[in-house]
Design a protein around this motif. Sequence first.
Motif, short mmCIF file in Angstrom:
data_model
loop_
_atom_site.label_atom_id
_atom_site.label_comp_id
_atom_site.label_asym_id
_atom_site.label_seq_id
_atom_site.Cartn_x
_atom_site.Cartn_y
_atom_site.Cartn_z
N TYR A 125 0.83 -1.21 0.00
CA TYR A 125 0.00 0.00 0.00
C TYR A 125 0.87 1.26 0.00
N LEU A 126 1.91 1.25 0.83
CA LEU A 126 2.79 2.42 0.90
C LEU A 126 3.46 2.67 -0.45
N HIS A 127 3.97 1.61 -1.06
CA HIS A 127 4.65 1.78 -2.35
C HIS A 127 3.68 2.27 -3.43
N THR A 131 3.92 5.86 -5.25
CA THR A 131 4.10 5.90 -6.71
C THR A 131 3.02 6.76 -7.37
N GLU A 132 1.78 6.61 -6.91
CA GLU A 132 0.69 7.41 -7.47
C GLU A 132 0.88 8.89 -7.18
N GLN A 143 12.14 11.64 -3.18
CA GLN A 143 11.27 11.18 -2.10
C GLN A 143 10.74 9.78 -2.38
N LEU A 144 10.40 9.50 -3.63
CA LEU A 144 9.93 8.15 -3.99
C LEU A 144 11.02 7.12 -3.77
N PHE A 148 10.86 3.66 -1.35
CA PHE A 148 11.18 2.29 -1.75
C PHE A 148 12.40 1.74 -1.01
N ALA A 149 13.31 2.63 -0.64
CA ALA A 149 14.49 2.19 0.12
C ALA A 149 14.22 2.16 1.62
#
Length: 240
Positions: A125-127, A131-132, A143-144, A148-149
């Motif tokens: 959900y977080l990813h 991304t959206e 920030q994206l 992911f990291a």
Amino acid sequence: METALHSFLVSVPQAAALWLLMLVGVIAAAMLLARTRQPARPAPLTEAEADALRYAGEVAVAADRAALTAERRRAEWTAAQEELDAAWRAYDEADRMAREVAKACAYPLMSRRRKPGENIERQRYLHHAATEACRQRQLSIAQLNDVFAHRGWNPRLHPVVQEAALRQAVRENRLAGYRAAQERERLTWHEAEAAAEALRSLRIEAAAAATTTRVDAGQPVADERWWADQWTTAELPAAA
């Protein structure tokens, strides 16, 4: 009868001579009048006068180019102002959303044992949400990558908490965008002011050069300030 005829024959040549003399006088007067009405040919320009005329033309061309530059700089400044206003509205909306979502986090969440695979679902959900948000340019690429990291991000948190963190990140990104737009608007304003000042100087110089050229040519000129006032400055940005 013979005396009258003799007098007539003697007076005819005299009358003809008189009329011929009058005709020659009229023609001479007409030629003199026509010559006086012809415009006098201008005297050839001296080297100094030719240089002054050439300089006046060069300054006039430079003033025209400076006018185009000033107009372009003003358009850039206007666009930067519009961008700044849009950046502020985006930040204001992001701040409002962040505060609204933060209100939901004021209530404690129920502590319960998590289902198998729930942490993976929370991470997914977080990813997906990050991304959206990046696709909508609410988050930056940097920030994206942090999401992911998992740098500063905990993918195991409840989605409500993650949403609050995302809204805060969006607000930070919008604030950075507003500050960047503010700096761009400031730079374009200075460039527009510099172009406007250069245009003013060139127009005054062009007016002075035109005045000097007309004086050297012996033509009547108006006051130099009048010449400067003929150049419109309506397209120039107002000084702040």
